[in-house]
Design a protein around this motif. Sequence first.
Motif, PDB file in Angstrom:
ATOM      1  N   GLN A  26       0.826  -1.201   0.000  1.00 16.44           N
ATOM      2  CA  GLN A  26       0.000   0.000   0.000  1.00 16.44           C
ATOM      3  C   GLN A  26       0.865   1.259   0.000  1.00 16.44           C
ATOM      4  OE1 GLN A  26      -2.371  -0.784   3.493  1.00 16.44           O
ATOM      5  NE2 GLN A  26      -4.227  -1.115   2.240  1.00 16.44           N
ATOM      6  N   VAL A  27       1.942   1.249   0.764  1.00 16.72           N
ATOM      7  CA  VAL A  27       2.845   2.404   0.804  1.00 16.72           C
ATOM      8  C   VAL A  27       3.448   2.632  -0.584  1.00 16.72           C
ATOM      9  CG1 VAL A  27       4.997   3.286   1.771  1.00 16.72           C
ATOM     10  CG2 VAL A  27       3.340   2.162   3.260  1.00 16.72           C
ATOM     11  N   LEU A  28       3.847   1.545  -1.254  1.00 20.36           N
ATOM     12  CA  LEU A  28       4.387   1.644  -2.600  1.00 20.36           C
ATOM     13  C   LEU A  28       3.330   2.195  -3.567  1.00 20.36           C
ATOM     14  CD1 LEU A  28       6.829   1.006  -4.437  1.00 20.36           C
ATOM     15  CD2 LEU A  28       5.773  -1.207  -4.851  1.00 20.36           C
ATOM     16  N   GLY A  29       2.112   1.738  -3.447  1.00 17.26           N
ATOM     17  CA  GLY A  29       1.024   2.227  -4.305  1.00 17.26           C
ATOM     18  C   GLY A  29       0.744   3.701  -4.068  1.00 17.26           C
ATOM     19  N   GLY A  33       1.255   6.605  -6.857  1.00 13.07           N
ATOM     20  CA  GLY A  33       0.135   7.499  -7.159  1.00 13.07           C
ATOM     21  C   GLY A  33       0.505   8.963  -6.958  1.00 13.07           C
ATOM     22  N   SER A  34       1.261   9.236  -5.913  1.00 10.53           N
ATOM     23  CA  SER A  34       1.696  10.611  -5.667  1.00 10.53           C
ATOM     24  C   SER A  34       2.625  11.096  -6.772  1.00 10.53           C
ATOM     25  CB  SER A  34       2.410  10.706  -4.316  1.00 10.53           C
ATOM     26  OG  SER A  34       1.545  10.327  -3.276  1.00 10.53           O
ATOM     27  N   ALA A  37       0.561  11.800  -9.815  1.00 13.66           N
ATOM     28  CA  ALA A  37      -0.209  13.035  -9.667  1.00 13.66           C
ATOM     29  C   ALA A  37       0.684  14.257  -9.861  1.00 13.66           C
ATOM     30  CB  ALA A  37      -0.877  13.066  -8.299  1.00 13.66           C
ATOM     31  N   ILE A  38       1.887  14.218  -9.331  1.00 12.57           N
ATOM     32  CA  ILE A  38       2.812  15.346  -9.503  1.00 12.57           C
ATOM     33  C   ILE A  38       3.191  15.491 -10.973  1.00 12.57           C
ATOM     34  CG2 ILE A  38       5.148  16.149  -8.959  1.00 12.57           C
ATOM     35  CD1 ILE A  38       4.726  14.929  -6.136  1.00 12.57           C
ATOM     36  N   TYR A  39       3.471  14.381 -11.650  1.00 14.51           N
ATOM     37  CA  TYR A  39       3.811  14.422 -13.075  1.00 14.51           C
ATOM     38  C   TYR A  39       2.629  14.964 -13.883  1.00 14.51           C
ATOM     39  CZ  TYR A  39       5.116  12.984 -17.763  1.00 14.51           C
ATOM     40  OH  TYR A  39       5.410  12.990 -19.103  1.00 14.51           O
TER      41      TYR A  39
END
Length: 152
Positions: A26-29, A33-34, A37-39
């Motif tokens: 989950q931490v990797l996901g 995702g972050s 989102a930044i890209y």
Amino acid sequence: MFSNEQVPTWIEAEAILEDISPSPLQVLGYGAGSVAAIYALIEWEKSLQLIGILGLVLTIYRRVSSYENSEDLEKDLRLLLVPARAGAQAYSWIAGKLGSNGIGLPTSPSSLDVQNRVLQAAAKLESLPSNAEDPSADAIAPMNEKVDLSEA
């Protein structure tokens, strides 16, 4: 030691993390995702293009999957070709309006003017003396005689 109102924020964060208890996957996901989102925020134009393409693909897929038989597909194709037919009709109408206005030389080989000109040219070639090997030599000689080379 601490009252409820004086609990430090790091203790609250630890309590929240214990409640969530994220797995490493989950931490990797969340990290991936972050980053995505930044890209997407940095490259917003590409993101909008990608969203548009995905929207078109999904729309076409939903439309095609809603067909009950091949007649539905034929109906849609006929509707898609209506603008092309209208454009072809407009093009032919404009071409008819902008057609030959009678000004200029006739270009059709079947026109009488072109046939007459060809016959006149053939008659001129036949009327030349047959002993002249090169008809262009006769045309060049008089021009050379007119040139005064004494001043050169």
